[in-house]
Design an enzyme around this catalytic site. Structure first.
Site, PDB file in Angstrom:
ATOM      1  N   ARG A 282     -13.883 -10.766  30.672  1.00  0.00           N
ATOM      2  CA  ARG A 282     -13.345 -10.026  29.536  1.00  0.00           C
ATOM      3  C   ARG A 282     -13.332 -10.907  28.285  1.00  0.00           C
ATOM      4  O   ARG A 282     -12.733 -11.989  28.294  1.00  0.00           O
ATOM      5  CB  ARG A 282     -11.911  -9.579  29.869  1.00  0.00           C
ATOM      6  CG  ARG A 282     -11.330  -8.650  28.815  1.00  0.00           C
ATOM      7  CD  ARG A 282      -9.849  -8.497  29.011  1.00  0.00           C
ATOM      8  NE  ARG A 282      -9.551  -7.671  30.154  1.00  0.00           N
ATOM      9  CZ  ARG A 282      -8.902  -6.514  30.079  1.00  0.00           C
ATOM     10  NH1 ARG A 282      -8.487  -6.074  28.923  1.00  0.00           N
ATOM     11  NH2 ARG A 282      -8.654  -5.831  31.154  1.00  0.00           N
TER      12      ARG A 282
ATOM     13  N   THR B 173     -12.538  -9.235  21.831  1.00  0.00           N
ATOM     14  CA  THR B 173     -12.783  -7.776  21.828  1.00  0.00           C
ATOM     15  C   THR B 173     -12.098  -7.099  23.022  1.00  0.00           C
ATOM     16  O   THR B 173     -11.949  -5.885  23.049  1.00  0.00           O
ATOM     17  CB  THR B 173     -14.293  -7.474  21.928  1.00  0.00           C
ATOM     18  OG1 THR B 173     -14.757  -7.964  23.187  1.00  0.00           O
ATOM     19  CG2 THR B 173     -15.079  -8.130  20.811  1.00  0.00           C
TER      20      THR B 173
ATOM     21  N   ASP C 109      -3.384  -7.930  42.974  1.00  0.00           N
ATOM     22  CA  ASP C 109      -4.703  -8.427  42.546  1.00  0.00           C
ATOM     23  C   ASP C 109      -5.617  -8.501  43.771  1.00  0.00           C
ATOM     24  O   ASP C 109      -5.420  -9.332  44.667  1.00  0.00           O
ATOM     25  CB  ASP C 109      -4.551  -9.810  41.900  1.00  0.00           C
ATOM     26  CG  ASP C 109      -5.870 -10.279  41.299  1.00  0.00           C
ATOM     27  OD1 ASP C 109      -5.908 -10.498  40.085  1.00  0.00           O
ATOM     28  OD2 ASP C 109      -6.868 -10.408  42.046  1.00  0.00           O
TER      29      ASP C 109
ATOM     30  N   ASP D 152      -7.379 -11.986  44.401  1.00  0.00           N
ATOM     31  CA  ASP D 152      -6.453 -13.005  44.913  1.00  0.00           C
ATOM     32  C   ASP D 152      -6.070 -12.729  46.362  1.00  0.00           C
ATOM     33  O   ASP D 152      -5.988 -13.645  47.177  1.00  0.00           O
ATOM     34  CB  ASP D 152      -5.174 -13.045  44.054  1.00  0.00           C
ATOM     35  CG  ASP D 152      -5.387 -13.827  42.765  1.00  0.00           C
ATOM     36  OD1 ASP D 152      -6.366 -14.597  42.689  1.00  0.00           O
ATOM     37  OD2 ASP D 152      -4.586 -13.647  41.832  1.00  0.00           O
TER      38      ASP D 152
END
Ligand code: URA
Length: 209
Positions: free
Chosen positions: A104, A108, A200, A203
């Site tokens: 990411r 932006t 997650d 993870d």
């Protein structure tokens, strides 16, 4: 508009409960994700074309059906998508596996490709893009863009848990892509986690937390 299929099979729902449970440790989590991916692969391949062949049973000649040599590709989105690959390969071992990695952009906030390795014959293959979690949909939309840009024409998206926001984003950006999910959850929280979700996925799969 693409269709959305929620696999509410009891075995999938049962295993998903233990996947969600925070008490479930890495080893069991990984095994369960793989098992659910296998069960989902069984459903997602329901429309594979068949052809008739002639064989001989110990009793007589017979006409019977085999899968008509459809070329398939599985594309895990790195890294959590990797957890679903072996489960799918159990049922379709001849499928090729490509990888798409996205990060990411901190400014932006949009996903950007950092790694793409696909089978060479992209235009001839049908693809299943996999990621356990469809949250905002940003990664899924970008991974599908990435495949289409390289010539892929027939793409399905498969995940364990989706948020309504993610489903909507993929439907809007890619109305030709059908979405296959094991559970459609309530919403995203302020941190981008699916609620109730499973935490997650990367993870929990790789024991990094
Ligand atoms: N990715 C995850 O691993 N979990 C979520 O809840 C959302 C995105």
């Amino acid at each position: 508009m693409g269709k959305v299929y929620v696999f509410d099979h009891p075995l999938i729902q049962h295993k998903l409960t233990y996947i969600r449970d925070k008490q479930t440790g890495t080893k069991e989590f990984r095994e369960l994700v793989e098992e659910v991916a296998t069960l989902m692969a069984f459903e997602i391949t329901r429309d594979l074309p068949l052809e008739e062949v002639e064989i001989e049973t110990p009793v007589s000649k017979a006409k019977s059906k085999v899968i008509a040599g459809k070329k398939l590709g599985i594309i895990p989105i790195l890294r959590a998508g990797i957890g679903m690959v072996d489960g799918i390969l159990k049922l379709i071992p001849a499928a090729k596996v490509g990888h798409i990695g996205l990060y990411r952009d901190p400014e932006t906030l949009k996903p950007v490709e950092y790694y793409v390795k696909l089978p060479t014959d992209v235009e001839e293959r049908d693809f299943i893009v996999v990621d356990p979690m469809l949250a905002t949909g940003g990664s899924a939309v970008e991974a599908i863009n990435s495949l289409k840009k390289r010539g892929a024409k027939n793409i399905k998206f498969m995940c364990l848990i989706a948020a309504p926001e993610g489903v909507e984003a993929v439907k809007q950006a890619h109305p030709d892509v059908d979405i296959y999910i094991a559970a459609l959850d309530e919403k995203l929280n302020d941190h981008g986690y699916i609620v109730p979700g499973l935490g997650d996925a990367g993870d929990r799969l790789f024991g990094t937390k």
